[in-house]
Design a protein around this motif. Structure first.
Motif, PDB file in Angstrom:
ATOM      1  N   THR A  60       0.810  -1.219   0.000  1.00  0.00           N
ATOM      2  CA  THR A  60       0.000   0.000   0.000  1.00  0.00           C
ATOM      3  C   THR A  60       0.844   1.270   0.000  1.00  0.00           C
ATOM      4  N   LEU A  61       2.157   1.128  -0.009  1.00  0.00           N
ATOM      5  CA  LEU A  61       3.024   2.302  -0.034  1.00  0.00           C
ATOM      6  C   LEU A  61       2.781   3.183  -1.261  1.00  0.00           C
ATOM      7  N   PRO A  62       2.619   2.636  -2.472  1.00  0.00           N
ATOM      8  CA  PRO A  62       2.323   3.516  -3.612  1.00  0.00           C
ATOM      9  C   PRO A  62       1.016   4.293  -3.455  1.00  0.00           C
ATOM     10  N   VAL A  63       0.024   3.692  -2.805  1.00  0.00           N
ATOM     11  CA  VAL A  63      -1.238   4.396  -2.569  1.00  0.00           C
ATOM     12  C   VAL A  63      -1.000   5.580  -1.632  1.00  0.00           C
ATOM     13  N   LEU A  64      -0.191   5.366  -0.607  1.00  0.00           N
ATOM     14  CA  LEU A  64       0.119   6.454   0.322  1.00  0.00           C
ATOM     15  C   LEU A  64       0.872   7.595  -0.370  1.00  0.00           C
ATOM     16  N   VAL A  65       1.792   7.238  -1.241  1.00  0.00           N
ATOM     17  CA  VAL A  65       2.556   8.260  -1.963  1.00  0.00           C
ATOM     18  C   VAL A  65       1.645   9.065  -2.885  1.00  0.00           C
ATOM     19  N   VAL A  66       0.769   8.392  -3.602  1.00  0.00           N
ATOM     20  CA  VAL A  66      -0.146   9.085  -4.515  1.00  0.00           C
ATOM     21  C   VAL A  66      -1.099   9.994  -3.742  1.00  0.00           C
ATOM     22  N   LEU A  67      -1.647   9.521  -2.622  1.00  0.00           N
ATOM     23  CA  LEU A  67      -2.543  10.352  -1.824  1.00  0.00           C
ATOM     24  C   LEU A  67      -1.812  11.567  -1.255  1.00  0.00           C
ATOM     25  N   SER A  68      -0.588  11.381  -0.815  1.00  0.00           N
ATOM     26  CA  SER A  68       0.190  12.508  -0.286  1.00  0.00           C
ATOM     27  C   SER A  68       0.491  13.533  -1.363  1.00  0.00           C
ATOM     28  N   LEU A  69       0.885  13.064  -2.541  1.00  0.00           N
ATOM     29  CA  LEU A  69       1.145  13.996  -3.644  1.00  0.00           C
ATOM     30  C   LEU A  69      -0.124  14.717  -4.084  1.00  0.00           C
ATOM     31  N   LEU A  70      -1.227  14.010  -4.094  1.00  0.00           N
ATOM     32  CA  LEU A  70      -2.508  14.632  -4.434  1.00  0.00           C
ATOM     33  C   LEU A  70      -2.857  15.743  -3.449  1.00  0.00           C
ATOM     34  N   GLY A  71      -2.651  15.480  -2.176  1.00  0.00           N
ATOM     35  CA  GLY A  71      -2.918  16.506  -1.167  1.00  0.00           C
ATOM     36  C   GLY A  71      -2.012  17.705  -1.312  1.00  0.00           C
ATOM     37  N   PHE A  72      -0.732  17.470  -1.560  1.00  0.00           N
ATOM     38  CA  PHE A  72       0.205  18.573  -1.703  1.00  0.00           C
ATOM     39  C   PHE A  72      -0.104  19.428  -2.926  1.00  0.00           C
ATOM     40  N   VAL A  73      -0.286  18.792  -4.055  1.00  0.00           N
ATOM     41  CA  VAL A  73      -0.555  19.532  -5.298  1.00  0.00           C
ATOM     42  C   VAL A  73      -1.895  20.259  -5.203  1.00  0.00           C
ATOM     43  N   GLY A  74      -2.891  19.618  -4.631  1.00  0.00           N
ATOM     44  CA  GLY A  74      -4.193  20.264  -4.483  1.00  0.00           C
ATOM     45  C   GLY A  74      -4.135  21.477  -3.576  1.00  0.00           C
ATOM     46  N   SER A  75      -3.439  21.366  -2.469  1.00  0.00           N
ATOM     47  CA  SER A  75      -3.340  22.493  -1.544  1.00  0.00           C
ATOM     48  C   SER A  75      -2.582  23.656  -2.158  1.00  0.00           C
ATOM     49  N   VAL A  76      -1.477  23.362  -2.817  1.00  0.00           N
ATOM     50  CA  VAL A  76      -0.681  24.432  -3.421  1.00  0.00           C
ATOM     51  C   VAL A  76      -1.467  25.127  -4.527  1.00  0.00           C
ATOM     52  N   SER A  77      -2.156  24.374  -5.354  1.00  0.00           N
ATOM     53  CA  SER A  77      -2.898  25.003  -6.451  1.00  0.00           C
ATOM     54  C   SER A  77      -4.071  25.833  -5.936  1.00  0.00           C
ATOM     55  N   LEU A  78      -4.761  25.366  -4.909  1.00  0.00           N
ATOM     56  CA  LEU A  78      -5.878  26.149  -4.377  1.00  0.00           C
ATOM     57  C   LEU A  78      -5.410  27.392  -3.636  1.00  0.00           C
ATOM     58  N   VAL A  79      -4.269  27.323  -2.980  1.00  0.00           N
ATOM     59  CA  VAL A  79      -3.733  28.520  -2.324  1.00  0.00           C
ATOM     60  C   VAL A  79      -3.293  29.537  -3.366  1.00  0.00           C
ATOM     61  N   ARG A  80      -2.690  29.073  -4.454  1.00  0.00           N
ATOM     62  CA  ARG A  80      -2.312  29.999  -5.527  1.00  0.00           C
ATOM     63  C   ARG A  80      -3.547  30.658  -6.127  1.00  0.00           C
ATOM     64  N   PHE A  81      -4.613  29.882  -6.272  1.00  0.00           N
ATOM     65  CA  PHE A  81      -5.864  30.425  -6.790  1.00  0.00           C
ATOM     66  C   PHE A  81      -6.431  31.467  -5.822  1.00  0.00           C
ATOM     67  N   ALA A  82      -6.395  31.191  -4.534  1.00  0.00           N
ATOM     68  CA  ALA A  82      -6.939  32.116  -3.545  1.00  0.00           C
ATOM     69  C   ALA A  82      -6.121  33.407  -3.481  1.00  0.00           C
ATOM     70  N   VAL A  83      -4.815  33.300  -3.611  1.00  0.00           N
ATOM     71  CA  VAL A  83      -3.959  34.500  -3.593  1.00  0.00           C
ATOM     72  C   VAL A  83      -4.227  35.334  -4.837  1.00  0.00           C
ATOM     73  N   ARG A  84      -4.405  34.676  -5.963  1.00  0.00           N
ATOM     74  CA  ARG A  84      -4.675  35.397  -7.204  1.00  0.00           C
ATOM     75  C   ARG A  84      -6.031  36.098  -7.135  1.00  0.00           C
ATOM     76  N   GLU A  85      -7.009  35.472  -6.464  1.00  0.00           N
ATOM     77  CA  GLU A  85      -8.337  36.053  -6.347  1.00  0.00           C
ATOM     78  C   GLU A  85      -8.345  37.289  -5.440  1.00  0.00           C
ATOM     79  N   GLN A  86      -7.469  37.325  -4.450  1.00  0.00           N
ATOM     80  CA  GLN A  86      -7.415  38.454  -3.517  1.00  0.00           C
ATOM     81  C   GLN A  86      -6.822  39.692  -4.154  1.00  0.00           C
ATOM     82  N   ARG A  87      -6.006  39.541  -5.183  1.00  0.00           N
ATOM     83  CA  ARG A  87      -5.380  40.698  -5.837  1.00  0.00           C
ATOM     84  C   ARG A  87      -6.346  41.397  -6.674  1.00  0.00           C
TER      85      ARG A  87
END
Length: 87
Positions: A60-87
């Motif tokens: 199950t290690l590959p599943v954990l890696v994929v879920l972790s990467l999904l969380g990281f990429v999702g959080s970074v992209s949504l924060v970038r979107f939120a920062v862009r919206e505030q400007r």
């Protein structure tokens, strides 16, 4: 003893997931919802990791890696979107 620990861990992870879902539903802002979604994904990673540890599944290690990467990429992209919206 292992069964007792698995039950306690399941209850704690379920409570965490329900609280994250409540925050995801209530909001009120986009940042609150992003944090709640990230917390829900972290809870899922913890649950999959706990299941792998209890049942001794090394596959199950590959599943954990994929879920972790999904969380990281999702959080970074949504924060970038939120920062862009505030400007």
């Amino acid at each position: 003893m292992t069964t007792f620990l698995a039950v306690v861990l399941t209850v704690l992870l379920s409570i965490t997931a329900l609280l994250a879902l409540a925050r995801l539903y209530r909001g009120p802002s986009l940042v609150d919802r992003v944090i709640a979604a990230d917390m829900l994904l972290a809870t899922m990673v913890g649950a999959v990791g706990a299941e792998a540890a209890v049942n001794r599944h090394p596959t199950t290690l590959p599943v954990l890696v994929v879920l972790s990467l999904l969380g990281f990429v999702g959080s970074v992209s949504l924060v970038r979107f939120a920062v862009r919206e505030q400007r």
